[in-house]
Design a protein around this motif. Structure first.
Motif, PDB file in Angstrom:
ATOM      1  N   TRP A 206       0.863  -1.268  -0.032  1.00 55.21           N
ATOM      2  CA  TRP A 206       0.015  -0.140  -0.156  1.00 55.21           C
ATOM      3  C   TRP A 206       0.934   1.463  -0.046  1.00 55.21           C
ATOM      4  O   TRP A 206       0.554   2.227  -0.908  1.00 55.21           O
ATOM      5  CB  TRP A 206      -0.783   0.242   1.199  1.00 55.21           C
ATOM      6  CG  TRP A 206      -2.182  -0.937   1.093  1.00 55.21           C
ATOM      7  CD1 TRP A 206      -2.388  -2.242   1.559  1.00 55.21           C
ATOM      8  CD2 TRP A 206      -3.391  -0.606   0.174  1.00 55.21           C
ATOM      9  NE1 TRP A 206      -3.437  -2.739   1.104  1.00 55.21           N
ATOM     10  CE2 TRP A 206      -4.153  -2.082   0.098  1.00 55.21           C
ATOM     11  CE3 TRP A 206      -3.749   0.160  -0.809  1.00 55.21           C
ATOM     12  CZ2 TRP A 206      -5.131  -1.995  -0.552  1.00 55.21           C
ATOM     13  CZ3 TRP A 206      -4.880  -0.055  -1.430  1.00 55.21           C
ATOM     14  CH2 TRP A 206      -5.647  -1.164  -1.219  1.00 55.21           C
ATOM     15  N   VAL A 225      -9.631  -5.245  -7.701  1.00 58.89           N
ATOM     16  CA  VAL A 225     -10.141  -5.327  -6.503  1.00 58.89           C
ATOM     17  C   VAL A 225     -11.224  -6.351  -6.396  1.00 58.89           C
ATOM     18  O   VAL A 225     -12.248  -6.272  -7.126  1.00 58.89           O
ATOM     19  CB  VAL A 225     -10.239  -4.004  -5.724  1.00 58.89           C
ATOM     20  CG1 VAL A 225     -10.846  -3.991  -4.384  1.00 58.89           C
ATOM     21  CG2 VAL A 225      -9.172  -2.903  -6.055  1.00 58.89           C
ATOM     22  N   HIS A 227     -11.735  -8.092  -2.970  1.00 61.14           N
ATOM     23  CA  HIS A 227     -12.112  -8.154  -1.401  1.00 61.14           C
ATOM     24  C   HIS A 227     -12.722  -6.729  -0.929  1.00 61.14           C
ATOM     25  O   HIS A 227     -12.015  -5.785  -1.289  1.00 61.14           O
ATOM     26  CB  HIS A 227     -11.053  -8.431  -0.477  1.00 61.14           C
ATOM     27  CG  HIS A 227     -11.336  -8.999   0.863  1.00 61.14           C
ATOM     28  ND1 HIS A 227     -11.887  -8.315   1.858  1.00 61.14           N
ATOM     29  CD2 HIS A 227     -11.067 -10.231   1.299  1.00 61.14           C
ATOM     30  CE1 HIS A 227     -12.043  -9.160   2.685  1.00 61.14           C
ATOM     31  NE2 HIS A 227     -11.641 -10.184   2.614  1.00 61.14           N
ATOM     32  N   ASP A 230     -10.131  -4.598   0.662  1.00 60.37           N
ATOM     33  CA  ASP A 230      -9.157  -3.651  -0.167  1.00 60.37           C
ATOM     34  C   ASP A 230     -10.089  -2.362  -0.826  1.00 60.37           C
ATOM     35  O   ASP A 230      -9.249  -1.609  -1.162  1.00 60.37           O
ATOM     36  CB  ASP A 230      -8.707  -4.703  -1.139  1.00 60.37           C
ATOM     37  CG  ASP A 230      -7.565  -5.875  -0.466  1.00 60.37           C
ATOM     38  OD1 ASP A 230      -6.900  -5.350   0.285  1.00 60.37           O
ATOM     39  OD2 ASP A 230      -7.447  -6.871  -0.935  1.00 60.37           O
TER      40      ASP A 230
END
Ligand SMILES: Cc1cc2nc3c(=O)[nH]c(=O)nc-3n(C[C@H](O)[C@H](O)[C@H](O)COP(=O)(O)O)c2cc1C
Ligand SMILES: CCCCC(=O)C(=O)O
Length: 354
Positions: A206, A225, A227, A230
């Motif tokens: 990140w 993405v 999840h 996330d």
């Protein structure tokens, strides 16, 4: 669109066809992406009609654009001599965002120039594979900015490259002679001619995204993405959008269909930034289902490449126009005037009661 796919299949060298058509592993995710749409049905509202509809979407760097965009797909010159220039002209003429990227066979400045031949103010986004060497990543971002791209798309589902079963079987593991990843030309320590010049970044974290965000004034969307946590992190780190995608089934062959991840991601983002979806979108009604489940727009990958392979710029225009017209028609049949009129209660799982 089926006909364009069939023409592409007949015309293309089978190894190149397999590169585009194929997925990772046993291609379970590839198949599931399309099947996921068949598990849903639309539940129209009645007597809410209007003679005209506005199907435009507001996206980062594209304030009024078609709800269908061109997802980034690598190496367009492999399927048609006009390559990314043709795709760019077609997308601009149809008012759709084109996502070009790191693995294009045409330099980003030439892609944007081609788009400007077709429309005065086209939206071209640049998809970035963050390079393990941060100065290379920074140089790619600078090239996209200088070219006039209006947003960046950072692909985060590829810490390592997917195992594309057909390519491994066909021995198609590098670019054929005469083709180059033009955006890599002249960058420190890279050449343009080999796939190894676009290495993945298995150590990316990140804070690297924070660095990319600090280094550009462009809005940055995160692609890949699945999840919901996330998606939350993406928003907290300052992403301007989230793209729900499993890379068209070309990365992990054990993830859900992209569509099946959309409701939870849209819930986590809660309207703070636009959520987009790609994977398996083949008809205007698929676009309607995606929008009803929380997407602001839907991306298409392979159908655009089939259009390009079959008929060049005209073929890509046909694909985008067909999706736009079918979507508009579906919206009318569902009693909608605007995209926002498609709400989650208007989508049901097939075979159940509601
Ligand atoms: C031939 C091909 C090349 C691709 N290249 C890239 C790429 O360079 N970067 C990227 O982020 N996604 C890439 N993708 C994934 C697409 O952006 C998109 O997620 C996927 O194709 C959507 O699924 P669909 O093909 O079912 O529409 C590629 C997909 C295909 C089929
Ligand atoms: C380094 C090339 C990446 C292309 C890609 O993302 C794909 O084929 O799925």
């Amino acid at each position: 669109m089926r006909a364009l796919h069939e023409t592409a299949r007949k015309t293309l060298d089978p190894v190149r066809y397999d590169y585009v058509a194929g997925g990772a592993g046993e291609e379970r995710v590839l198949a599931d992406n399309e099947r996921a749409f068949d598990r849903y049905a639309l539940l129209p509202r009645v007597l809410r009609g209007s003679g005209t509809r506005d199907t435009s979407a507001a996206l980062p760097g594209a304030p009024r654009t078609a709800p269908v965009l061109v997802a980034p797909t690598a190496f367009h010159r492999l399927v048609h001599r006009d390559g990314e220039r043709a795709t760019a002209r077609a997308a601009a003429a149809e008012g759709a965002v084109l996502v070009t990227g790191t693995a294009a066979t045409t330099a980003v400045r030439d892609v944007v120039a081609a788009a400007r031949e077709a429309a005065p103010d086209p939206a071209v986004w640049f998809q970035l594979y963050p390079h393990p060497r941060r100065e290379v990543t920074a140089a790619l971002v600078r090239r996209a900015e200088d070219a006039g791209c209006t947003a960046l798309v950072v692909t985060v589902d590829s810490p390592v490259f997917g195992r594309h079963t057909r390519d491994l079987r066909n021995g198609f593991t590098d670019l054929p002679p005469g083709y180059a990843a033009e955006n890599m030309r002249g960058l420190p320590g890279t050449g343009p001619d080999a796939l190894t010049d676009i290495p993945m970044s298995p150590a990316a974290r990140w804070p690297d995204l924070t660095e990319t965000l600090r280094g550009t004034s462009l809005p940055v969307l995160l692609k890949g993405v699945l999840h919901p946590d996330d998606a939350r992190l993406a928003v907290e780190h300052g992403a301007a959008g989230v793209i729900v995608s499993n890379h068209g089934g070309r990365q992990c062959d054990a993830v859900p269909a992209a569509l099946d991840c959309l409701p939870a991601v849209a819930g986590a983002v809660a309207g703070r930034v636009p959520v987009l979806l790609d994977g398996g979108v083949r008809r205007g009604s698929d676009v309607a289902v995606a929008l009803a489940l929380g997407a602001a727009a839907a991306g298409v990958g392979r159908p655009v490449v089939w259009g390009l392979a079959a008929e060049g710029e005209t073929g890509v225009r046909r694909v985008l126009a067909a999706l736009r017209e079918e979507y508009d028609h579906t919206l009318a049949l569902c009693g909608g005037r605007r995209n926002a009129d498609l709400t989650a209660d208007m989508v049901v799982r097939k075979g159940g009661t509601w």
